[in-house]
Design a protein around this motif. Sequence first.
Motif, PDB file in Angstrom:
ATOM      1  N   THR A 151      38.900  11.795 -48.547  1.00 48.77           N
ATOM      2  CA  THR A 151      37.158  11.926 -48.429  1.00 48.77           C
ATOM      3  C   THR A 151      36.823  10.633 -46.922  1.00 48.77           C
ATOM      4  O   THR A 151      38.022   9.901 -46.328  1.00 48.77           O
ATOM      5  CB  THR A 151      36.989  11.339 -49.822  1.00 48.77           C
ATOM      6  OG1 THR A 151      37.396  10.088 -49.767  1.00 48.77           O
ATOM      7  CG2 THR A 151      37.614  11.892 -50.782  1.00 48.77           C
ATOM      8  N   ASP A 152      35.703  10.600 -47.182  1.00 45.42           N
ATOM      9  CA  ASP A 152      34.890   9.989 -45.682  1.00 45.42           C
ATOM     10  C   ASP A 152      35.474   8.111 -46.371  1.00 45.42           C
ATOM     11  O   ASP A 152      36.033   7.664 -45.519  1.00 45.42           O
ATOM     12  CB  ASP A 152      33.504   9.871 -46.015  1.00 45.42           C
ATOM     13  CG  ASP A 152      33.002  11.764 -44.829  1.00 45.42           C
ATOM     14  OD1 ASP A 152      33.937  11.767 -44.177  1.00 45.42           O
ATOM     15  OD2 ASP A 152      31.818  12.142 -45.715  1.00 45.42           O
TER      16      ASP A 152
ATOM     17  N   GLU B 175      39.817  22.247 -41.494  1.00 45.46           N
ATOM     18  CA  GLU B 175      39.133  21.238 -41.966  1.00 45.46           C
ATOM     19  C   GLU B 175      39.741  19.764 -41.576  1.00 45.46           C
ATOM     20  O   GLU B 175      39.470  18.165 -41.543  1.00 45.46           O
ATOM     21  CB  GLU B 175      39.077  21.315 -44.084  1.00 45.46           C
ATOM     22  CG  GLU B 175      38.290  22.319 -44.397  1.00 45.46           C
ATOM     23  CD  GLU B 175      38.665  23.165 -45.479  1.00 45.46           C
ATOM     24  OE1 GLU B 175      40.095  22.560 -46.063  1.00 45.46           O
ATOM     25  OE2 GLU B 175      37.693  23.526 -46.170  1.00 45.46           O
TER      26      GLU B 175
ATOM     27  N   MET C 117      38.252  16.338 -40.158  1.00 46.92           N
ATOM     28  CA  MET C 117      37.748  14.424 -40.688  1.00 46.92           C
ATOM     29  C   MET C 117      38.575  14.119 -40.083  1.00 46.92           C
ATOM     30  O   MET C 117      38.083  12.916 -39.506  1.00 46.92           O
ATOM     31  CB  MET C 117      38.671  14.927 -42.134  1.00 46.92           C
ATOM     32  CG  MET C 117      38.958  13.688 -43.029  1.00 46.92           C
ATOM     33  SD  MET C 117      37.180  13.378 -43.312  1.00 46.92           S
ATOM     34  CE  MET C 117      37.089  14.036 -45.163  1.00 46.92           C
TER      35      MET C 117
ATOM     36  N   LYS D  78      37.066  10.779 -38.244  1.00 45.94           N
ATOM     37  CA  LYS D  78      36.892   9.239 -38.248  1.00 45.94           C
ATOM     38  C   LYS D  78      38.600   8.501 -37.002  1.00 45.94           C
ATOM     39  O   LYS D  78      38.259   7.221 -37.272  1.00 45.94           O
ATOM     40  CB  LYS D  78      38.503   9.444 -39.258  1.00 45.94           C
ATOM     41  CG  LYS D  78      38.195   9.906 -40.624  1.00 45.94           C
ATOM     42  CD  LYS D  78      37.271   8.420 -41.500  1.00 45.94           C
ATOM     43  CE  LYS D  78      36.833   8.725 -43.147  1.00 45.94           C
ATOM     44  NZ  LYS D  78      35.869   7.665 -42.985  1.00 45.94           N
TER      45      LYS D  78
END
Length: 174
Positions: free
Chosen positions: A66-67, A141, A145, A149
């Motif tokens: 997740t973020d 995905e 991500m 980041k």
Amino acid sequence: MVRAGVVPNRRVALYAALGLAVTLGVGTAIVLGFGLNRVFTGLLAGAVAGIAVLVGLFGRDGVVLTDGAIYRRTPWSETSIDWNRVVAGRFTLDERARWSLALDLSGGDEPHGELVLLSIPPVIRPVAGAYDLRKREQVNEIREMLRRKRIPVTVLPDIAGALSAHWQIAPPAR
């Protein structure tokens, strides 16, 4: 949110044993409760219950990116890993000659200081089915991500070439 993760062989064996135990338990209970004429019904109900247990166990086991953090989940626990512990990512060959996408972590108690996100057989042809399509989506995905980041990812040239040629996944920008 991105789901990933590789279930270790020991847990796969445990889950299989639990699924089989539930299948046999439910089937036996039905046969004992309703008589020998219900063997097929017992097997069918047991198989449905066993599959439900397996879906529940495997569905809960994994890694969720997740973020805010990385969550490593099992059916009985959940731990979080802060993104600031992630040093880098790498897409390399593992000990079973599969392609492994892993994160290198600083500190912590992870074996070898890494968290394996994905393990796939080598890509040798274009997407040929649902499994290939799902793995391609997962690679995209996870890559997106990690890019958001700003985590550097090392990809072996052979892997980058095959992903680009067969799955149309461009190599990471340098």
